[in-house]
Write an enzyme that holds these catalytic residues in place. Structure first.
Site, short mmCIF file in Angstrom:
data_model
loop_
_atom_site.label_atom_id
_atom_site.label_comp_id
_atom_site.label_asym_id
_atom_site.label_seq_id
_atom_site.Cartn_x
_atom_site.Cartn_y
_atom_site.Cartn_z
N ARG A 142 -4.10 -34.79 -37.78
CA ARG A 142 -5.28 -33.92 -37.93
C ARG A 142 -4.86 -32.49 -38.29
NH1 ARG A 142 -7.28 -37.01 -33.81
NH2 ARG A 142 -6.85 -35.45 -32.21
N ARG A 143 -3.71 -32.06 -37.75
CA ARG A 143 -3.22 -30.71 -38.10
C ARG A 143 -2.85 -30.66 -39.59
NH1 ARG A 143 -4.93 -30.80 -33.80
NH2 ARG A 143 -6.65 -30.13 -35.07
N LYS A 181 -8.71 -35.69 -23.22
CA LYS A 181 -9.67 -36.44 -24.04
C LYS A 181 -10.16 -37.65 -23.25
CE LYS A 181 -8.29 -35.10 -28.62
NZ LYS A 181 -7.49 -33.97 -28.09
N ASP A 211 -11.96 -32.06 -23.98
CA ASP A 211 -12.01 -31.89 -25.43
C ASP A 211 -13.20 -32.69 -25.99
OD1 ASP A 211 -9.70 -30.44 -25.36
OD2 ASP A 211 -8.43 -31.96 -26.28
N MET A 212 -13.69 -32.27 -27.15
CA MET A 212 -14.77 -33.05 -27.78
C MET A 212 -14.18 -33.89 -28.89
SD MET A 212 -17.86 -33.87 -27.52
CE MET A 212 -18.57 -32.63 -26.44
N ARG A 270 -15.51 -24.01 -24.91
CA ARG A 270 -14.64 -23.71 -26.05
C ARG A 270 -15.45 -24.01 -27.31
NH1 ARG A 270 -10.28 -27.86 -26.45
NH2 ARG A 270 -9.48 -26.88 -24.58
N LYS A 272 -14.73 -25.37 -34.73
CA LYS A 272 -15.50 -25.80 -35.91
C LYS A 272 -15.67 -27.33 -35.90
CE LYS A 272 -14.13 -21.95 -38.82
NZ LYS A 272 -13.46 -21.54 -40.07
N GLY A 273 -14.67 -28.05 -35.42
CA GLY A 273 -14.75 -29.52 -35.38
C GLY A 273 -13.68 -30.13 -36.27
N ALA A 274 -12.99 -31.14 -35.76
CA ALA A 274 -11.81 -31.66 -36.45
C ALA A 274 -11.97 -33.08 -36.98
CB ALA A 274 -10.61 -31.61 -35.50
N HIS A 284 -8.44 -20.30 -35.91
CA HIS A 284 -7.34 -19.54 -36.52
C HIS A 284 -7.87 -18.68 -37.66
CE1 HIS A 284 -5.89 -23.50 -35.12
NE2 HIS A 284 -5.09 -22.72 -34.44
P1 FDA Z 1 -10.39 -23.36 -40.79
O1 FDA Z 1 -9.80 -24.71 -40.74
O2 FDA Z 1 -11.80 -23.17 -41.22
O3 FDA Z 1 -9.46 -22.40 -41.55
C1 FDA Z 1 -9.79 -21.04 -41.80
C2 FDA Z 1 -8.53 -20.22 -41.96
O4 FDA Z 1 -7.76 -20.23 -40.76
C3 FDA Z 1 -7.58 -20.74 -43.01
O5 FDA Z 1 -7.96 -20.34 -44.29
C4 FDA Z 1 -6.27 -20.14 -42.55
O6 FDA Z 1 -6.21 -18.79 -42.90
C5 FDA Z 1 -6.38 -20.26 -41.06
N1 FDA Z 1 -5.80 -21.55 -40.59
C6 FDA Z 1 -6.49 -22.63 -40.19
N2 FDA Z 1 -5.66 -23.63 -39.85
C7 FDA Z 1 -4.42 -23.17 -40.05
C8 FDA Z 1 -3.13 -23.74 -39.91
N3 FDA Z 1 -2.96 -25.00 -39.50
N4 FDA Z 1 -2.06 -22.97 -40.20
C9 FDA Z 1 -2.22 -21.70 -40.63
N5 FDA Z 1 -3.42 -21.12 -40.82
C10 FDA Z 1 -4.50 -21.84 -40.52
N6 FDA Z 1 -11.65 -29.77 -32.57
C11 FDA Z 1 -12.44 -30.74 -32.05
O7 FDA Z 1 -13.15 -31.43 -32.80
N7 FDA Z 1 -12.46 -30.94 -30.68
C12 FDA Z 1 -11.71 -30.19 -29.83
O8 FDA Z 1 -11.78 -30.41 -28.62
C13 FDA Z 1 -10.89 -29.16 -30.38
N8 FDA Z 1 -10.12 -28.37 -29.57
C14 FDA Z 1 -9.45 -27.28 -30.12
C15 FDA Z 1 -8.78 -26.39 -29.30
C16 FDA Z 1 -8.20 -25.25 -29.85
C17 FDA Z 1 -7.51 -24.28 -28.96
C18 FDA Z 1 -8.27 -25.01 -31.27
C19 FDA Z 1 -7.68 -23.78 -31.89
C20 FDA Z 1 -8.89 -25.92 -32.09
C21 FDA Z 1 -9.47 -27.07 -31.54
N9 FDA Z 1 -10.10 -28.00 -32.35
C22 FDA Z 1 -10.88 -28.98 -31.78
C23 FDA Z 1 -9.88 -27.98 -33.82
C24 FDA Z 1 -10.98 -27.26 -34.57
O9 FDA Z 1 -12.15 -28.01 -34.54
C25 FDA Z 1 -10.59 -27.01 -36.04
O10 FDA Z 1 -10.37 -28.24 -36.66
C26 FDA Z 1 -9.37 -26.16 -36.22
O11 FDA Z 1 -9.30 -25.12 -35.29
C27 FDA Z 1 -9.36 -25.57 -37.64
O12 FDA Z 1 -10.44 -24.71 -37.82
P2 FDA Z 1 -10.27 -23.12 -37.81
O13 FDA Z 1 -11.46 -22.56 -37.14
O14 FDA Z 1 -9.00 -22.78 -37.16
O15 FDA Z 1 -10.25 -22.64 -39.29
#
Ligand code: FDA
Length: 305
Positions: free
Chosen positions: A286-287, A98, A132-133, A182, A185-187, A225
């Site tokens: 955030r997780r 980061k 990372d973003m 990569r 969706k965005g965190a 995920h």
């Molecule tokens: P979403 O949150 O929309 O969830 C959809 C479904 O996925 C859920 O209903 C569930 O089934 C499953 N799921 C999701 N999270 C789960 C959990 N914790 N446990 C179990 N099941 C789960 N963001 C950012 O802003 N900058 C970055 O640089 C990065 N880098 C990054 C790297 C990698 C490898 C990953 C996987 C993610 C990131 N992110 C990130 C985070 C990303 O923006 C996002 O917040 C998370 O991946 C959650 O979104 P999802 O697409 O996983 O699904």
């Protein structure tokens, strides 16, 4: 209720006092489910275990909220050391970082200089680096720096967030650089002026961006995920004969472990994002914000301590 918890954890992830307290007291509250260790050396066995299961890794040196040049320099040196160990130990891993941990908010010269030193070291041992973003106000400058550095360092990638309105344009502007992007969706918590407020739109845009990036002929790191996203992409790559070496799936360490292994068994490349470092707190919050169900696990962890 879920929204209240989500907002609460996002708020806590940004709290500087809680962050420094967490740093002082070390990895706790069940955070080790998501964070491999407080330094790189102690994370190596975890990386080896993942590699042995057929999973590639990207290591993330956690580091946010720094305010001094000394802290930025310390983080830079730690990252370089980790990259060297990665190569020495022949790990199937690369480095994610980061920019805020390297002085993004201190000065433009400092961040560029730190990045150049890291990339020179990484290039020397053939290790890829991904930026990372972070939050939207930092997006433009991150992409500008990425473009500048990418012309000098081949092994550099970055991240595009599908919740931002700007991302489709960004993918198209970056396409001529042939980047490994990569797509996530965005965190972060972003206002509706810059990001889709509805999850449905974020999801729709996610698939659109992955397909666009693949159609541009570039390498996609599909980081999610979400089964709906993963299944739709698998269908898309099969229908369009997209080669297996043009994309990989990425998931976070400790999340959806069974699905990670299932994808490997199906012949897909899967990379696990393994964070380590003393700055584990913001990442951990955030997780929890993403999936308040994880709180139950954490509460159990707290009782055990
Ligand atoms: P979403 O949150 O929309 O969830 C959809 C479904 O996925 C859920 O209903 C569930 O089934 C499953 N799921 C999701 N999270 C789960 C959990 N914790 N446990 C179990 N099941 C789960 N963001 C950012 O802003 N900058 C970055 O640089 C990065 N880098 C990054 C790297 C990698 C490898 C990953 C996987 C993610 C990131 N992110 C990130 C985070 C990303 O923006 C996002 O917040 C998370 O991946 C959650 O979104 P999802 O697409 O996983 O699904």
């Amino acid at each position: 209720m879920e929204k209240v918890l989500r907002d609460g954890f996002i708020y806590m992830s940004q709290n500087k006092t809680l962050n420094s307290l967490a740093k002082k007291y070390g990895l706790r509250f069940g955070a080790s489910r998501f964070v491999a260790g407080e330094d790189f050396k102690t994370s190596v066995p975890t990386i080896r275990e993942l590699n042995a299961k057929g999973l590639s890794v990207t290591v993330d040196h956690l580091g946010e909220f720094i305010t001094t040049v000394e802290e930025a320099t310390e983080n830079r040196d730690e990252i370089i050391r980790a990259i060297e160990i990665m190569a020495e130990e022949k790990l199937d891993a690369y480095m994610s970082l980061k920019l805020t941990s390297l002085g993004f908010d201190i000065s433009d010269e400092l961040i560029e200089d730190n990045m150049r030193q890291i990339l020179t070291a990484a290039q020397a041992v053939g290790v890829f680096v991904a930026i990372d973003m972070e939050d939207e106000p930092r997006c433009e400058k991150t992409l500008e720096l990425f473009k500048k550095l990418k012309t000098d360092f081949e092994g550099l990638g970055t991240v595009i967030q599908s919740y931002l309105y700007r991302s489709e344009d960004d993918i198209n502007h970056l396409a001529p650089l042939k980047p490994n992007l990569r797509i996530v969706k965005g965190a972060y918590k972003e206002p509706a002026t810059v990001a889709f407020p509805e999850k449905e739109d974020v999801d729709h845009n996610y698939l659109k961006l992955v397909k666009l990036h693949l159609a541009n002929g570039n390498y996609a790191s599909i980081a999610t995920h979400d089964d709906h996203m993963i299944d739709a992409i698998i269908e898309h790559v099969k229908l369009n004969d997209i080669p297996l070496d043009q994309f990989e799936f990425q998931m976070l360490y400790g999340i959806r472990v069974e699905r990670q292994l299932e994808l490997v068994r199906q012949g897909y490349k899967v990379r696990v994002y393994v964070p380590y470092g003393r700055d584990w707190y913001g990442y951990f919050m955030r997780r929890l914000a993403e999936r308040p169900a994880n709180v139950a696990f954490v509460l159990k962890g707290m009782v055990k301590k």
